[in-house]
Motif scaffolding. Structure first.
Motif, PDB file in Angstrom:
ATOM      1  N   ASP A 146       5.291  17.655   4.490  1.00 51.31           N
ATOM      2  CA  ASP A 146       4.197  16.796   4.012  1.00 51.31           C
ATOM      3  C   ASP A 146       4.467  15.332   4.343  1.00 51.31           C
ATOM      4  N   GLY A 147       5.733  14.932   4.254  1.00 45.56           N
ATOM      5  CA  GLY A 147       6.100  13.559   4.587  1.00 45.56           C
ATOM      6  C   GLY A 147       5.861  13.242   6.050  1.00 45.56           C
ATOM      7  N   LEU A 148       6.231  14.171   6.921  1.00 47.41           N
ATOM      8  CA  LEU A 148       6.009  13.960   8.356  1.00 47.41           C
ATOM      9  C   LEU A 148       4.519  13.898   8.655  1.00 47.41           C
ATOM     10  N   ALA A 149       3.740  14.793   8.053  1.00 47.41           N
ATOM     11  CA  ALA A 149       2.285  14.781   8.264  1.00 47.41           C
ATOM     12  C   ALA A 149       1.681  13.470   7.774  1.00 47.41           C
ATOM     13  N   ALA A 150       2.133  12.993   6.624  1.00 49.32           N
ATOM     14  CA  ALA A 150       1.627  11.721   6.090  1.00 49.32           C
ATOM     15  C   ALA A 150       2.014  10.565   7.001  1.00 49.32           C
ATOM     16  N   ASP A 178       4.432   1.186   7.716  1.00 53.97           N
ATOM     17  CA  ASP A 178       5.392   0.183   8.194  1.00 53.97           C
ATOM     18  C   ASP A 178       6.818   0.601   7.860  1.00 53.97           C
ATOM     19  N   LEU A 179       6.968   1.320   6.740  1.00 53.37           N
ATOM     20  CA  LEU A 179       8.291   1.721   6.283  1.00 53.37           C
ATOM     21  C   LEU A 179       8.198   3.035   5.521  1.00 53.37           C
ATOM     22  N   ILE A 180       9.232   3.875   5.701  1.00 55.88           N
ATOM     23  CA  ILE A 180       9.315   5.139   4.974  1.00 55.88           C
ATOM     24  C   ILE A 180      10.626   5.170   4.214  1.00 55.88           C
ATOM     25  N   LEU A 181      10.546   5.444   2.918  1.00 56.60           N
ATOM     26  CA  LEU A 181      11.721   5.687   2.086  1.00 56.60           C
ATOM     27  C   LEU A 181      11.848   7.196   2.019  1.00 56.60           C
ATOM     28  N   LEU A 182      12.909   7.747   2.582  1.00 55.11           N
ATOM     29  CA  LEU A 182      12.999   9.167   2.875  1.00 55.11           C
ATOM     30  C   LEU A 182      14.250   9.801   2.282  1.00 55.11           C
ATOM     31  N   ASP A 193       0.879  -1.165   0.000  1.00 57.37           N
ATOM     32  CA  ASP A 193       0.000   0.000   0.000  1.00 57.37           C
ATOM     33  C   ASP A 193       0.921   1.221   0.000  1.00 57.37           C
ATOM     34  N   ILE A 194       1.013   1.915  -1.136  1.00 55.05           N
ATOM     35  CA  ILE A 194       2.025   2.944  -1.327  1.00 55.05           C
ATOM     36  C   ILE A 194       1.411   4.343  -1.259  1.00 55.05           C
ATOM     37  N   HIS A 195       2.093   5.218  -0.519  1.00 52.67           N
ATOM     38  CA  HIS A 195       1.701   6.618  -0.400  1.00 52.67           C
ATOM     39  C   HIS A 195       2.924   7.466  -0.694  1.00 52.67           C
ATOM     40  N   GLU A 196       2.703   8.717  -1.092  1.00 53.28           N
ATOM     41  CA  GLU A 196       3.814   9.579  -1.487  1.00 53.28           C
ATOM     42  C   GLU A 196       3.680  10.978  -0.901  1.00 53.28           C
ATOM     43  N   ALA A 197       4.839  11.610  -0.708  1.00 56.19           N
ATOM     44  CA  ALA A 197       4.921  13.016  -0.326  1.00 56.19           C
ATOM     45  C   ALA A 197       6.156  13.588  -1.007  1.00 56.19           C
ATOM     46  N   SER A 198       6.121  14.898  -1.281  1.00 57.85           N
ATOM     47  CA  SER A 198       7.219  15.493  -2.048  1.00 57.85           C
ATOM     48  C   SER A 198       8.119  16.420  -1.253  1.00 57.85           C
ATOM     49  N   ASN A 199       7.875  16.550   0.051  1.00 53.31           N
ATOM     50  CA  ASN A 199       8.774  17.362   0.878  1.00 53.31           C
ATOM     51  C   ASN A 199       8.694  16.898   2.330  1.00 53.31           C
ATOM     52  N   GLY A 200       9.590  17.431   3.151  1.00 53.25           N
ATOM     53  CA  GLY A 200       9.685  16.989   4.535  1.00 53.25           C
ATOM     54  C   GLY A 200       8.439  17.214   5.369  1.00 53.25           C
TER      55      GLY A 200
END
Length: 120
Positions: free
Chosen positions: A36-40, A47-51, A27-34
Motif C-alpha cells: 500500500d505504501g508503494l502504491a501511495a 516529497d518525503l516518505i517515512l518508511l 500534506d500528510i498521507h498514510e499507509a499501513s504496509n509495504g
C-alpha cells in the motif's frame, strides 16, 4: 505545501508522526504496509516518505525503498527509514536500498521533525 507519506504498520507510531508533522503544515498521507505504501508513493509522488523497515504485507521497507529509488518519477523523493534495528549491517542495508536517512526507534517527535525539515 510539502507532501509526506508515512508507511508504518503500527498505528500508534503513525499517529505520533502525523501529529508531529501536522503542526508544520505538511500534506500528510498514510499507509499501513509495504504494498500500500508503494502504491501511495507512486500515486502521490511525495516529497518525503517515512518508511518502517519491518512490516507485514509481503514487502518490507527495504524492498519498498529500492522500488521507490528505482522509479524515475520518484527519484527526488527522500526516504527516511524508521526501525528498531540498530546494527551496523542494518544501516548498511538501508543505505544500499537507497535510504536518505535512518531513524532508530524509539525516536522523539523532535528527531522526526528535524530530519524532515532538513531533507525537504
Amino acid at each position: 505545501m510539502k507532501r509526506v507519506l508515512i508507511v508504518e504498520d503500527q498505528e500508534d507510531i503513525r499517529e505520533l508522526v502525523r501529529v508531529t508533522l501536522e503542526f508544520e503544515d505538511y500534506d500528510i498521507h498514510e499507509a499501513s504496509n509495504g504494498p500500500d505504501g508503494l502504491a501511495a508513493a507512486q500515486r502521490l509522488a511525495p516529497d518525503l516518505i517515512l518508511l518502517d523497515v519491518m512490516m507485514p504485507g509481503g514487502m518490507d521497507g527495504l524492498q519498498v525503498c529500492k522500488a521507490i529509488k528505482s522509479d524515475p518519477r520518484l527519484r527526488r523523493t527522500k526516504v527516511v527509514l524508521l526501525t528498531a534495528r540498530t546494527e551496523r549491517t542494518d544501516r548498511q542495508a538501508g543505505s544500499q536500498a537507497g535510504a536518505d536517512e535512518y531513524l532508530v526507534k524509539p525516536f522523539s517527535p523532535l528527531e522526526v521533525l528535524t530530519v524532515v525539515q532538513r531533507l525537504i
